[in-house]
Scaffold this motif. Structure first.
Motif, mmCIF file in Angstrom:
data_model
loop_
_atom_site.group_PDB
_atom_site.id
_atom_site.type_symbol
_atom_site.label_atom_id
_atom_site.label_comp_id
_atom_site.label_asym_id
_atom_site.label_seq_id
_atom_site.Cartn_x
_atom_site.Cartn_y
_atom_site.Cartn_z
ATOM 1 N N TYR A 94 -5.419 -4.192 -7.551
ATOM 2 C CA TYR A 94 -6.711 -3.569 -7.963
ATOM 3 C C TYR A 94 -6.709 -2.120 -6.972
ATOM 4 O O TYR A 94 -6.382 -2.144 -5.722
ATOM 5 N N TYR A 95 -7.180 -1.043 -7.369
ATOM 6 C CA TYR A 95 -7.154 0.255 -7.001
ATOM 7 C C TYR A 95 -8.735 0.815 -7.024
ATOM 8 O O TYR A 95 -9.662 0.421 -8.066
ATOM 9 N N CYS A 96 -9.053 1.705 -6.240
ATOM 10 C CA CYS A 96 -10.279 2.609 -6.562
ATOM 11 C C CYS A 96 -10.067 4.036 -6.573
ATOM 12 O O CYS A 96 -8.904 4.507 -6.271
ATOM 13 N N ASN A 97 -10.961 4.786 -7.238
ATOM 14 C CA ASN A 97 -10.951 6.232 -7.454
ATOM 15 C C ASN A 97 -12.243 6.459 -7.779
ATOM 16 O O ASN A 97 -13.155 5.978 -7.984
ATOM 17 N N ALA A 98 -12.447 7.795 -7.881
ATOM 18 C CA ALA A 98 -13.543 8.651 -8.013
ATOM 19 C C ALA A 98 -13.645 9.275 -9.509
ATOM 20 O O ALA A 98 -12.549 9.339 -10.144
ATOM 21 N N ARG A 99 -14.979 9.419 -10.068
ATOM 22 C CA ARG A 99 -14.913 10.035 -11.399
ATOM 23 C C ARG A 99 -16.204 10.938 -11.395
ATOM 24 O O ARG A 99 -17.070 10.679 -10.266
ATOM 25 N N THR A 100 -16.370 12.051 -11.906
ATOM 26 C CA THR A 100 -17.261 12.998 -11.965
ATOM 27 C C THR A 100 -18.708 12.348 -12.595
ATOM 28 O O THR A 100 -19.709 12.666 -12.307
ATOM 29 N N SER A 101 -18.563 11.388 -13.474
ATOM 30 C CA SER A 101 -19.276 10.731 -14.201
ATOM 31 C C SER A 101 -19.086 9.426 -14.833
ATOM 32 O O SER A 101 -17.769 9.338 -14.922
ATOM 33 N N LEU A 102 -19.857 8.820 -15.336
ATOM 34 C CA LEU A 102 -19.608 7.279 -16.024
ATOM 35 C C LEU A 102 -18.726 7.662 -17.345
ATOM 36 O O LEU A 102 -17.988 6.775 -17.741
ATOM 37 N N GLY A 103 -19.062 8.816 -18.027
ATOM 38 C CA GLY A 103 -18.508 8.952 -19.065
ATOM 39 C C GLY A 103 -17.039 9.705 -18.962
ATOM 40 O O GLY A 103 -16.463 9.904 -19.889
ATOM 41 N N ALA A 104 -16.574 10.173 -17.742
ATOM 42 C CA ALA A 104 -15.191 10.805 -17.774
ATOM 43 C C ALA A 104 -14.241 9.787 -17.780
ATOM 44 O O ALA A 104 -14.446 8.716 -17.331
ATOM 45 N N VAL A 105 -13.417 10.377 -18.699
ATOM 46 C CA VAL A 105 -12.376 9.574 -19.245
ATOM 47 C C VAL A 105 -11.062 9.085 -17.783
ATOM 48 O O VAL A 105 -10.758 8.270 -17.642
ATOM 49 N N LYS A 106 -11.037 10.364 -17.105
ATOM 50 C CA LYS A 106 -9.962 10.128 -16.246
ATOM 51 C C LYS A 106 -10.634 10.128 -14.816
ATOM 52 O O LYS A 106 -11.582 10.588 -14.515
ATOM 53 N N PRO A 107 -9.934 9.499 -13.796
ATOM 54 C CA PRO A 107 -10.317 9.663 -12.407
ATOM 55 C C PRO A 107 -10.193 11.229 -11.874
ATOM 56 O O PRO A 107 -9.445 12.013 -12.636
ATOM 57 N N THR A 108 -11.039 11.231 -10.976
ATOM 58 C CA THR A 108 -11.222 12.636 -10.434
ATOM 59 C C THR A 108 -9.631 13.036 -9.719
ATOM 60 O O THR A 108 -9.404 14.233 -9.863
ATOM 61 N N TYR A 109 -9.160 12.134 -9.238
ATOM 62 C CA TYR A 109 -7.909 12.614 -8.135
ATOM 63 C C TYR A 109 -7.160 11.928 -8.805
ATOM 64 O O TYR A 109 -6.773 10.704 -9.446
ATOM 65 N N ASP A 110 -5.777 12.830 -8.560
ATOM 66 C CA ASP A 110 -4.279 11.956 -8.916
ATOM 67 C C ASP A 110 -3.779 11.092 -7.831
ATOM 68 O O ASP A 110 -3.019 10.517 -8.110
ATOM 69 N N GLN A 111 -4.452 11.250 -6.767
ATOM 70 C CA GLN A 111 -3.618 10.219 -5.485
ATOM 71 C C GLN A 111 -4.538 9.093 -5.864
ATOM 72 O O GLN A 111 -5.628 8.786 -6.199
ATOM 73 N N TRP A 112 -3.660 8.099 -5.610
ATOM 74 C CA TRP A 112 -4.074 6.692 -5.407
ATOM 75 C C TRP A 112 -3.721 5.906 -4.106
ATOM 76 O O TRP A 112 -2.666 6.273 -3.547
ATOM 77 N N GLY A 113 -4.310 5.066 -3.822
ATOM 78 C CA GLY A 113 -3.797 4.195 -2.731
ATOM 79 C C GLY A 113 -2.872 3.136 -2.991
ATOM 80 O O GLY A 113 -2.310 3.085 -4.082
ATOM 81 N N GLN A 114 -2.804 2.371 -2.029
ATOM 82 C CA GLN A 114 -1.399 1.370 -2.150
ATOM 83 C C GLN A 114 -1.915 0.268 -3.007
ATOM 84 O O GLN A 114 -1.097 -0.462 -3.555
ATOM 85 N N GLY A 115 -3.158 0.135 -3.187
ATOM 86 C CA GLY A 115 -3.722 -0.868 -3.955
ATOM 87 C C GLY A 115 -3.840 -2.080 -3.187
ATOM 88 O O GLY A 115 -3.131 -2.331 -2.133
ATOM 89 N N THR A 116 -4.463 -3.235 -3.462
ATOM 90 C CA THR A 116 -4.539 -4.741 -3.183
ATOM 91 C C THR A 116 -4.207 -5.609 -4.112
ATOM 92 O O THR A 116 -4.829 -5.764 -5.246
ATOM 93 N N GLN A 117 -3.379 -6.463 -3.980
ATOM 94 C CA GLN A 117 -2.902 -7.525 -4.922
ATOM 95 C C GLN A 117 -3.950 -8.730 -4.921
ATOM 96 O O GLN A 117 -4.215 -9.567 -3.708
ATOM 97 N N VAL A 118 -4.386 -8.919 -6.275
ATOM 98 C CA VAL A 118 -5.135 -10.112 -6.684
ATOM 99 C C VAL A 118 -4.372 -10.980 -7.189
ATOM 100 O O VAL A 118 -3.889 -10.610 -8.331
ATOM 101 N N THR A 119 -4.220 -12.301 -7.020
ATOM 102 C CA THR A 119 -3.306 -13.307 -7.537
ATOM 103 C C THR A 119 -4.244 -14.549 -7.992
ATOM 104 O O THR A 119 -4.624 -15.064 -6.600
ATOM 105 N N VAL A 120 -4.400 -14.796 -9.098
ATOM 106 C CA VAL A 120 -5.263 -16.161 -9.532
ATOM 107 C C VAL A 120 -4.302 -17.214 -9.788
ATOM 108 O O VAL A 120 -3.751 -17.004 -10.909
ATOM 109 N N SER A 121 -4.179 -18.336 -9.213
ATOM 110 C CA SER A 121 -3.337 -19.178 -9.636
ATOM 111 C C SER A 121 -3.501 -20.554 -8.948
ATOM 112 O O SER A 121 -3.821 -20.492 -7.858
ATOM 113 N N SER A 122 -3.186 -21.681 -9.712
ATOM 114 C CA SER A 122 -3.227 -22.838 -9.126
ATOM 115 C C SER A 122 -1.963 -23.487 -8.507
ATOM 116 O O SER A 122 -2.075 -24.567 -7.957
#
Length: 122
Positions: A94-122
């Motif tokens: 999972y990652y976060c980023n900004a957009r200029t509006s809810l209708g914007a197709v692409k995120p504002t910034y090319d940079q991304w964080g390292q993300g955080t892994q979510v694993t759902v498993s029994s």
């Protein structure tokens, strides 16, 4: 420079909950729509949720509607994602980023964080 630092992921059983956080810097956080994205192994990154600058409007992908809640703190420059009733298909980085509006197709910034892994498993 623009930075996104995601945290809060982990291994959880189906039906469980997690709360993700994304601390940002390097841009005027309160001006932007903030968003959570996720990328599962072998798949394209997809938009999961977005929240307007004041928090007044929130939008979700159909796959997470009713289970996930996005929120933000414009003082702490942080966006959150509360994830409940987790399913194995929510497994992704999972990652976060900004957009200029809810209708914007692409995120504002090319940079991304390292993300955080979510694993759902029994």
């Amino acid at each position: 420079q623009v930075q996104f630092v995601e945290s809060g992921g982990g291994l959880v059983q189906p039906g469980g909950s997690l709360r993700l956080s994304c601390v940002t810097s390097g841009f005027t956080f309160s001006y932007y729509v903030m968003n959570w994205y996720r990328q599962a192994a072998g798949k394209e990154r997809e938009l999961v949720a977005g929240i307007t600058s004041t928090g007044g409007i929130k939008k979700y992908a159909d796959s997470v509607k009713g289970r996930f809640t996005i929120s933000r703190d414009n003082v702490q420059n942080t966006v959150y994602l509360q994830m409940n009733s987790l399913k194995p298909e929510d497994t992704a980085v999972y990652y976060c980023n900004a957009r200029t509006s809810l209708g914007a197709v692409k995120p504002t910034y090319d940079q991304w964080g390292q993300g955080t892994q979510v694993t759902v498993s029994s």
